[in-house]
Design an enzyme around this catalytic site. Structure first.
Site: not given
Ligand code: NAD
Length: 505
Positions: A159, A186, A291, A391
């Site tokens: 997101f 989403e 991130c 985090e």
């Molecule tokens: P998230 O892991 O909740 O979601 C990421 C994606 O995975 C979304 O599209 C979501 O719909 C999907 N998803 C969520 N739960 C799932 C499940 N149980 N099974 C399959 N798919 C699932 O992450 P978020 O809250 O959207 O984003 C924040 C996180 O992303 C933080 O931990 C941040 O550090 C990380 N992030 C990392 C980087 C990087 O480059 N390392 C960059 C941006 C964000």
């Protein structure tokens, strides 16, 4: 789950994009999307079914033979045109990000710029994808290598960067000759359809780029579909591990970028004004939902007091409010649920015994209707505390005090995450040692958020990245292509007849 939009009124519905057009889903599941600065529902997004994902992948698969054989110059020209169109619609895209995510407009615009730079890099694909050639590796024998597309690729994105992170993936995937299915977050899904529209306007044939909205149901359908050749994931570490494991077990190429706890180490000789400015932007910009945000401060020796003297007044002066007002420096968090999670971490830190020097829970902005929290600063945190280890992904800085530079390096290296880190010092020798010995993928020296530019590659170490390759830059070109090496000999070389011994050139 939400009611469907038509039943509620004027709120827009964010649907799928398959084979060059918006396609309504048969799903009966929808999720609400909120304007995070007001807390009001601004859209709803369909939670795609397995059938929706199947249709998107079928469309990408059907488009693959034509697109992968399209000349590399034509593929590059789509990227040139896309760059122009993004520049044209940049303000509109930034407003979309700000409405759904909450970050301030100038910050949203900056994230578009960083994504745009990957599109610019992808414009150079004819040069980037060139192979290698040796003539006369044996008598009359030549060897050359080429990079060919891997097939249908998928991108699953978080997101916090609804425009930039998809742009880390699809420009290079498509420029390399693959077709693509994007599953955006989403929580702020609208940018994904904007990319689909702009790519179509740029001349991309139907089916090369598809979007499926949704949650884990859509993600798991992608991971288990044998037509998907490669998966790029960016999100939290637990989901990254799941994606990495499942996609690998299913024989796919996968890069899964996870969470972070980025340390900024301040040495006593640092320019404290510079360090304080760096911390205020890197800790609280985008409400800490980056991130590469700095979330842990390591004060070495007697640097803590002079740093706090500079930093605390800046925290007090932070301008917090709606992201639509460009005078603000920090907007709301993404959802009420996430704000409550971050607030809960402040309770936890206090209970663990970290000293709350600035308390975001009591900031006056929390009386506003959106998902706001003030900035928080913990001092005297210890290595075993949850507020240091985990985090938080919000506007919370946690400071640990250590005696020596070596202790600071050990602390950073013992952390499970290794995405980004920075050192602030005037000592070149210390900086060099830091860069050499720190076990983190991206390092800043007097630079707080060392996100590599598009012609380098982005990726952490340890539990911040699963898979072998970083994202975008030349690593991206390698990820989205397969190497083929051809050894050739022309008829004069086989005039003698068959040879039954091992060729030794
Ligand atoms: P998230 O892991 O909740 O979601 C990421 C994606 O995975 C979304 O599209 C979501 O719909 C999907 N998803 C969520 N739960 C799932 C499940 N149980 N099974 C399959 N798919 C699932 O992450 P978020 O809250 O959207 O984003 C924040 C996180 O992303 C933080 O931990 C941040 O550090 C990380 N992030 C990392 C980087 C990087 O480059 N390392 C960059 C941006 C964000």
């Amino acid at each position: 789950m939400a009611q469907k939009a038509e039943e509620v009124g004027a709120i827009r519905t964010v649907s799928n994009w398959i084979n060059g057009e918006v396609v309504e889903s048969q799903s009966d599941r929808y999720a609400d999307v909120f304007d995070s600065a007001t807390g009001e529902k601004c859209a709803e997004v369909v939670m795609s079914t397995e059938a929706d994902v199947d249709a998107a992948i079928a469309s990408a698969k059907a488009a693959l033979p034509g697109w992968s054989k399209t000349s590399v110059l034509r593929r590059a020209r789509v990227m040139f045109k896309l760059k122009e169109l993004i520049e044209r619609d940049r303000a509109e895209i930034a407003a979309l990000i700000t409405q759904e995510h909450g970050k301030v407009l100038h910050d949203a615009d900056g994230s578009i710029q960083r994504g745009l730079e990957v599109v610019e890099f992808a414009c150079g694909i004819p040069h980037l994808i060139k192979g290698e050639y040796n003539d006369q590796v044996g008598t009359g024998v030549d060897t050359y290598s080429m990079r060919q597309p891997v097939g249908v690729c998928a991108g699953i994105t978080p997101f916090n960067f609804p425009a930039m992170v998809p742009m880390w993936m699809f420009p290079l995937a498509i420029a390399c000759g693959n077709t693509f299915v994007l599953k955006p977050s989403e929580k702020d899904p609208s940018c994904s359809l904007k990319w689909a529209e702009l790519l179509t306007e740029a001349g991309l044939p139907p089916g090369v780029f598809n979007v499926v909205q949704g949650d884990h149901v859509a993600v798991n359908s992608i991971l288990n579909d044998e037509r998907i050749a490669a998966v790029s994931f960016v999100g939290s570490t637990p989901v990254a591990e799941h994606v990495y494991r499942t996609a690998s077990e299913n024989g796919k190429r996968v890069q899964a970028l996870g969470g972070a706890k980025n340390h900024l180490v301040v040495l006593p000789d640092a320019d404290m004004d510079q360090a304080a400015d760096a911390l205020i932007g890197a800790g609280y910009g985008s409400a800490g939902e980056r991130c590469m945000a700095i979330s842990a401060v390591v004060a070495v020796g007697d640097s803590a007091e002079p740093l706090l003297e500079k930093l605390l007044p800046k925290i007090d002066a932070l301008k917090i409010g709606t992201g639509m007002d460009n005078n603000n420096e920090m907007g709301p968090l993404i959802t009420a649920e996430h704000r409550d999670k971050v607030r809960n971490y402040i309770d936890i830190g206090e209970e663990e015994g970290a000293k709350v020097l600035v308390d975001g829970r009591t900031h006056e902005i929390t009386n506003s209707p959106g998902y706001f929290l003030g900035p928080t600063f913990f001092d005297h945190a210890k290595q075993d505390m949850r507020v240091y280890q985990e985090e938080i992904f919000g506007p919370v800085l946690t400071m640990v005090r250590v005696e020596t530079f070596d202790e600071a390096i050990r602390l950073v290296n013992e952390h499970e995450y290794g995405n980004g880190t920075a050192v602030f010092t005037r000592d070149g020798d210390a900086a060099r040692e830091f860069a050499s010995n720190i076990e983190v993928g991206m390092v800043g020296i007097n630079v707080p958020i060392p996100v590599p530019l598009a012609f380098h590659s982005f990726g952490g170490w340890k539990r911040s990245l699963f898979g072998d390759m970083s994202i975008y830059g030349m690593e991206g070109v390698r990820f989205y292509t397969r190497l083929k090496t051809v050894t050739s000999r022309w008829p004069t070389g086989i005039r003698k007849g068959a040879d039954f011994s091992m060729p030794t050139m």
